[in-house]
Design a protein around this motif. Structure first.
Motif, PDB file in Angstrom:
ATOM      1  N   GLU A   8      39.638 -46.753  14.591  1.00 34.70           N
ATOM      2  CA  GLU A   8      40.361 -45.777  13.778  1.00 34.70           C
ATOM      3  C   GLU A   8      39.515 -44.522  13.584  1.00 34.70           C
ATOM      4  O   GLU A   8      38.291 -44.584  13.450  1.00 34.70           O
ATOM      5  N   THR A   9      40.183 -43.375  13.568  1.00 36.84           N
ATOM      6  CA  THR A   9      39.461 -42.112  13.405  1.00 36.84           C
ATOM      7  C   THR A   9      39.992 -41.256  12.249  1.00 36.84           C
ATOM      8  O   THR A   9      39.357 -40.279  11.882  1.00 36.84           O
ATOM      9  N   PHE A  10      41.129 -41.627  11.672  1.00 37.01           N
ATOM     10  CA  PHE A  10      41.749 -40.773  10.654  1.00 37.01           C
ATOM     11  C   PHE A  10      40.914 -40.728   9.377  1.00 37.01           C
ATOM     12  O   PHE A  10      40.435 -41.754   8.882  1.00 37.01           O
ATOM     13  N   ALA A  11      40.742 -39.539   8.833  1.00 37.94           N
ATOM     14  CA  ALA A  11      40.074 -39.346   7.544  1.00 37.94           C
ATOM     15  C   ALA A  11      40.827 -38.277   6.766  1.00 37.94           C
ATOM     16  O   ALA A  11      40.977 -37.152   7.247  1.00 37.94           O
ATOM     17  N   PRO A  12      41.327 -38.594   5.569  1.00 36.46           N
ATOM     18  CA  PRO A  12      42.121 -37.631   4.805  1.00 36.46           C
ATOM     19  C   PRO A  12      41.259 -36.546   4.161  1.00 36.46           C
ATOM     20  O   PRO A  12      40.067 -36.751   3.888  1.00 36.46           O
ATOM     21  N   VAL A  13      41.861 -35.386   3.952  1.00 33.22           N
ATOM     22  CA  VAL A  13      41.225 -34.306   3.189  1.00 33.22           C
ATOM     23  C   VAL A  13      42.258 -33.764   2.206  1.00 33.22           C
ATOM     24  O   VAL A  13      43.462 -33.962   2.379  1.00 33.22           O
ATOM     25  N   ALA A  14      41.775 -33.082   1.194  1.00 37.40           N
ATOM     26  CA  ALA A  14      42.676 -32.533   0.181  1.00 37.40           C
ATOM     27  C   ALA A  14      43.483 -31.368   0.743  1.00 37.40           C
ATOM     28  O   ALA A  14      43.095 -30.721   1.711  1.00 37.40           O
ATOM     29  N   LYS A  15      44.611 -31.120   0.105  1.00 33.14           N
ATOM     30  CA  LYS A  15      45.482 -30.022   0.514  1.00 33.14           C
ATOM     31  C   LYS A  15      45.136 -28.759  -0.275  1.00 33.14           C
ATOM     32  O   LYS A  15      44.568 -28.810  -1.363  1.00 33.14           O
ATOM     33  N   GLN A  16      45.513 -27.616   0.283  1.00 30.76           N
ATOM     34  CA  GLN A  16      45.258 -26.363  -0.428  1.00 30.76           C
ATOM     35  C   GLN A  16      46.060 -26.290  -1.720  1.00 30.76           C
ATOM     36  O   GLN A  16      45.627 -25.676  -2.692  1.00 30.76           O
ATOM     37  N   SER A  17      47.211 -26.944  -1.737  1.00 30.80           N
ATOM     38  CA  SER A  17      48.006 -26.948  -2.970  1.00 30.80           C
ATOM     39  C   SER A  17      47.259 -27.684  -4.083  1.00 30.80           C
ATOM     40  O   SER A  17      47.394 -27.336  -5.264  1.00 30.80           O
ATOM     41  N   THR A  18      46.473 -28.694  -3.713  1.00 26.25           N
ATOM     42  CA  THR A  18      45.668 -29.416  -4.702  1.00 26.25           C
ATOM     43  C   THR A  18      44.587 -28.501  -5.275  1.00 26.25           C
ATOM     44  O   THR A  18      44.298 -28.528  -6.472  1.00 26.25           O
ATOM     45  N   LEU A  19      44.000 -27.664  -4.422  1.00 27.45           N
ATOM     46  CA  LEU A  19      42.995 -26.707  -4.887  1.00 27.45           C
ATOM     47  C   LEU A  19      43.593 -25.751  -5.914  1.00 27.45           C
ATOM     48  O   LEU A  19      43.001 -25.500  -6.972  1.00 27.45           O
ATOM     49  N   ARG A  20      44.771 -25.242  -5.633  1.00 29.51           N
ATOM     50  CA  ARG A  20      45.415 -24.313  -6.575  1.00 29.51           C
ATOM     51  C   ARG A  20      45.746 -25.004  -7.896  1.00 29.51           C
ATOM     52  O   ARG A  20      45.633 -24.417  -8.969  1.00 29.51           O
ATOM     53  N   LEU A  21      46.145 -26.280  -7.803  1.00 28.58           N
ATOM     54  CA  LEU A  21      46.453 -27.040  -9.021  1.00 28.58           C
ATOM     55  C   LEU A  21      45.201 -27.244  -9.870  1.00 28.58           C
ATOM     56  O   LEU A  21      45.246 -27.115 -11.094  1.00 28.58           O
ATOM     57  N   LEU A  22      44.074 -27.510  -9.222  1.00 27.36           N
ATOM     58  CA  LEU A  22      42.837 -27.699  -9.971  1.00 27.36           C
ATOM     59  C   LEU A  22      42.418 -26.416 -10.689  1.00 27.36           C
ATOM     60  O   LEU A  22      41.951 -26.455 -11.824  1.00 27.36           O
ATOM     61  N   TRP A  23      42.573 -25.263 -10.009  1.00 29.76           N
ATOM     62  CA  TRP A  23      42.260 -23.992 -10.664  1.00 29.76           C
ATOM     63  C   TRP A  23      43.118 -23.838 -11.932  1.00 29.76           C
ATOM     64  O   TRP A  23      42.639 -23.423 -12.985  1.00 29.76           O
ATOM     65  N   THR A  24      44.397 -24.141 -11.804  1.00 32.01           N
ATOM     66  CA  THR A  24      45.315 -23.983 -12.935  1.00 32.01           C
ATOM     67  C   THR A  24      44.912 -24.886 -14.098  1.00 32.01           C
ATOM     68  O   THR A  24      44.873 -24.459 -15.259  1.00 32.01           O
ATOM     69  N   LEU A  25      44.615 -26.157 -13.804  1.00 26.98           N
ATOM     70  CA  LEU A  25      44.225 -27.107 -14.850  1.00 26.98           C
ATOM     71  C   LEU A  25      42.902 -26.696 -15.494  1.00 26.98           C
ATOM     72  O   LEU A  25      42.736 -26.785 -16.711  1.00 26.98           O
ATOM     73  N   ALA A  26      41.961 -26.237 -14.660  1.00 29.95           N
ATOM     74  CA  ALA A  26      40.662 -25.833 -15.190  1.00 29.95           C
ATOM     75  C   ALA A  26      40.798 -24.647 -16.149  1.00 29.95           C
ATOM     76  O   ALA A  26      40.158 -24.603 -17.202  1.00 29.95           O
ATOM     77  N   ALA A  27      41.639 -23.693 -15.790  1.00 27.08           N
ATOM     78  CA  ALA A  27      41.853 -22.530 -16.648  1.00 27.08           C
ATOM     79  C   ALA A  27      42.575 -22.910 -17.940  1.00 27.08           C
ATOM     80  O   ALA A  27      42.214 -22.464 -19.024  1.00 27.08           O
ATOM     81  N   LYS A  28      43.590 -23.760 -17.821  1.00 28.73           N
ATOM     82  CA  LYS A  28      44.403 -24.130 -18.983  1.00 28.73           C
ATOM     83  C   LYS A  28      43.640 -25.007 -19.972  1.00 28.73           C
ATOM     84  O   LYS A  28      43.766 -24.869 -21.182  1.00 28.73           O
TER      85      LYS A  28
END
Length: 247
Positions: free
Chosen positions: A83-103
């Protein structure tokens, strides 16, 4: 430079020689390989050097870097890797983290894992030719850990990182396997870049945790580097109002 000969024939050849030595020493220090005798039935992977010049924020040369890369395109599926698949986070997750961090007035920290893929455990038996410039007659490397260029390297790194994060108290999100949830903390993973968000009064800085030493981590502080996006604190404040509120 694209080849070893080209690098050694440049005016900066001493810098490249030092970079080569540092890379081999690093691989040895991290117990990536054993030097073994070559046998007639042994099939080995070739490898190559990849050179890079790193610059600081002002455009000045910071260091010369050499990385040893296995020619993974020579690997045979089912024999040299599974097996070679390895998941990575999505850019939408990055934007969500910025929003939560600010709020929520969270602290944000960027953590870079040095030589991340070299931490992955190798299950298959793989032999590789010794690096150009460091060959010994009749000798090859038996790889013990994943090397850059191997097909299974990203997956092996993901498995290793997940094991470490679970010991730190994180659990993988069922919605996004690149996101890990801890107590009053969220951690996003994009290959070897980690973005950690959490409450300032919590002991959430992983670099001080005893479970963290197996990985060489560098805390980059407020500077955030993801997907070639480079934001400092001032820019974050402008975009996301990520600023400390007065007590």
């Amino acid at each position: 430079p694209l080849t070893l000969d080209e690098a050694l024939n440049r005016p900066q050849h001493d810098d490249y020689k030092l970079a080569l030595q540092e890379e081999v020493f690093s691989l040895s220090e991290q117990d990536v390989f054993d030097v073994v005798d070559r046998t007639s039935e042994m099939k080995t992977l070739p490898c190559k050097w990849v050179f890079k010049v790193k610059y600081d924020k002002d455009g000045n040369i910071q260091r010369f870097k050499a990385r040893l890369v296995a020619k993974g395109f020579k690997q045979v599926a089912g024999i040299d890797f599974g097996e070679t698949f390895a998941p990575v986070a999505k850019q939408s997750t990055l934007r969500l983290l910025w929003t939560l961090a600010a709020k929520r007035d969270w602290e944000v920290e960027n953590i870079d894992i040095k030589t991340a893929f070299l931490n992955g455990d190798l299950d298959e038996e793989i032999y590789m030719d010794m690096p150009p410039g460091f060959q010994l007659d009749g000798k090859v490397w038996k790889l013990k850990k994943t090397l850059y260029g191997l097909k299974q390297a990203p997956r092996a790194w993901h498995i290793k990182l997940t094991d470490v994060l679970e010991k730190l108290g994180f659990r993988c999100s069922s919605a996004n396997p690149g996101l890990y949830v801890g107590e009053d903390m969220l951690l996003m993973v994009y290959v070897d870049d980690l973005l950690l968000c959490g409450m300032a009064d919590q002991k959430w800085k992983m670099s001080s945790n005893p479970c963290w030493p197996p990985l060489k981590a560098e805390t980059l502080g407020p500077r955030i580097i993801f997907w070639e996006l480079k934001w400092n604190v001032i820019e974050l404040e402008k975009r996301f109002s990520l600023v400390k509120r007065p007590a």
